[in-house]
Design a protein around this motif. Structure first.
Motif, mmCIF file in Angstrom:
data_model
loop_
_atom_site.group_PDB
_atom_site.id
_atom_site.type_symbol
_atom_site.label_atom_id
_atom_site.label_comp_id
_atom_site.label_asym_id
_atom_site.label_seq_id
_atom_site.Cartn_x
_atom_site.Cartn_y
_atom_site.Cartn_z
ATOM 1 N N LEU A 99 -26.458 -19.535 10.670
ATOM 2 C CA LEU A 99 -26.793 -19.653 9.254
ATOM 3 C C LEU A 99 -28.033 -20.506 9.044
ATOM 4 C CD1 LEU A 99 -23.421 -20.160 7.333
ATOM 5 C CD2 LEU A 99 -24.980 -18.217 7.159
ATOM 6 N N ILE A 100 -28.072 -21.666 9.708
ATOM 7 C CA ILE A 100 -29.220 -22.560 9.559
ATOM 8 C C ILE A 100 -30.488 -21.900 10.088
ATOM 9 C CG2 ILE A 100 -30.216 -24.745 10.345
ATOM 10 C CD1 ILE A 100 -27.385 -25.926 10.281
ATOM 11 N N THR A 101 -30.374 -21.230 11.240
ATOM 12 C CA THR A 101 -31.538 -20.593 11.848
ATOM 13 C C THR A 101 -32.078 -19.461 10.979
ATOM 14 O OG1 THR A 101 -30.695 -21.110 14.056
ATOM 15 C CG2 THR A 101 -32.384 -19.419 13.907
ATOM 16 N N ASP A 102 -31.190 -18.574 10.528
ATOM 17 C CA ASP A 102 -31.646 -17.459 9.705
ATOM 18 C C ASP A 102 -32.166 -17.933 8.355
ATOM 19 O OD1 ASP A 102 -31.065 -15.637 11.660
ATOM 20 O OD2 ASP A 102 -29.973 -14.278 10.339
ATOM 21 N N ALA A 103 -31.509 -18.929 7.762
ATOM 22 C CA ALA A 103 -31.986 -19.456 6.484
ATOM 23 C C ALA A 103 -33.373 -20.074 6.634
ATOM 24 C CB ALA A 103 -30.998 -20.489 5.945
#
Length: 217
Positions: A99-103
């Motif tokens: 989630l953090i990476t894609d966001a």
């Protein structure tokens, strides 16, 4: 207080998110009750589905090509979470990092990824943690003599099964509150405990973290 138990499915090469499924639970007199659910495919921007992921998940290229992009789906997901105070819960640490990476890659906010707890870690600490491994979802269900719902490696089904496990250990564990500033300070640090594990559902021992950093390149 709401408890958002979610699961992600990802591509193989770059680990872009292609599906999100979630169950919203609420504490009613000491027992967790399911009050809503969420599911959406996500169209990847840089990666494509390969045969392995399609066979593993049953997700097709048509499913993701007809889906909205990450930013739009996450906005819908945030609206679905609502305004109540909440914990985010997943089976393992990988989904938080995804989630953090894609966001970050899609230039969308991460300030909503708060109070995140790893239910796999909590369950493993309650059951045979001295053996030095994390329980796969199927093995945890078997440990509790629960019959899996739906299909493994589909986001909503995995979220439902994770929620069932969570409900059984809810009174035995203490969830951690961790605000935005905590997550930012930990974003490139390893988890506080990572077991050397073999996931019987995946059939191999490949770490999903290896490819996440490629999205920043």
């Amino acid at each position: 207080m709401d408890y958002i138990v979610y699961d992600l499915e990802m591509t193989n090469r770059l680990s872009e998110i292609i599906e999100i499924g979630a169950v919203k639970l609420r504490d009613t007199e000491g027992k967790l009750q399911v009050i809503d659910q969420f599911q959406s495919f996500i169209q990847p921007k840089m990666d494509t589905l390969n045969t392995r992921i399609m066979n593993l998940t049953g997700i097709t290229k048509k499913d993701v090509m007809n889906a909205q992009p990450f930013s739009a789906v996450i906005e819908l997901f945030r609206q679905w979470i609502g305004e109540e105070e909440y914990y985010l819960c997943s089976w393992g640490p990988e989904d938080k990092w995804a989630l953090i990476t894609d966001a970050t890659f899609h230039h969308t906010p991460i300030d909503w990824i708060i109070n995140h707890n790893d239910l796999q870690f909590l369950f493993s600490m309650l059951h045979d943690s001295e053996k030095g491994f994390r329980y796969g979802l199927a093995r945890a269900l078997s440990k509790l003599e629960m019959t899996p719902e739906g299909s493994l490696h589909r986001a909503l089904d995995d979220a439902r099964n994770t929620a069932k496990i969570f409900a059984t250990i809810f009174q035995q564990v203490t969830l951690e509150k961790n605000p935005h500033s905590y997550r930012e300070s930990k974003i490139f640090e390893p988890e506080k405990l990572v077991y050397q594990s073999k996931d019987e559902e995946a059939g191999d021992n490949v770490s999903p973290f290896a490819s996440l950093s490629n999205l920043f390149g």
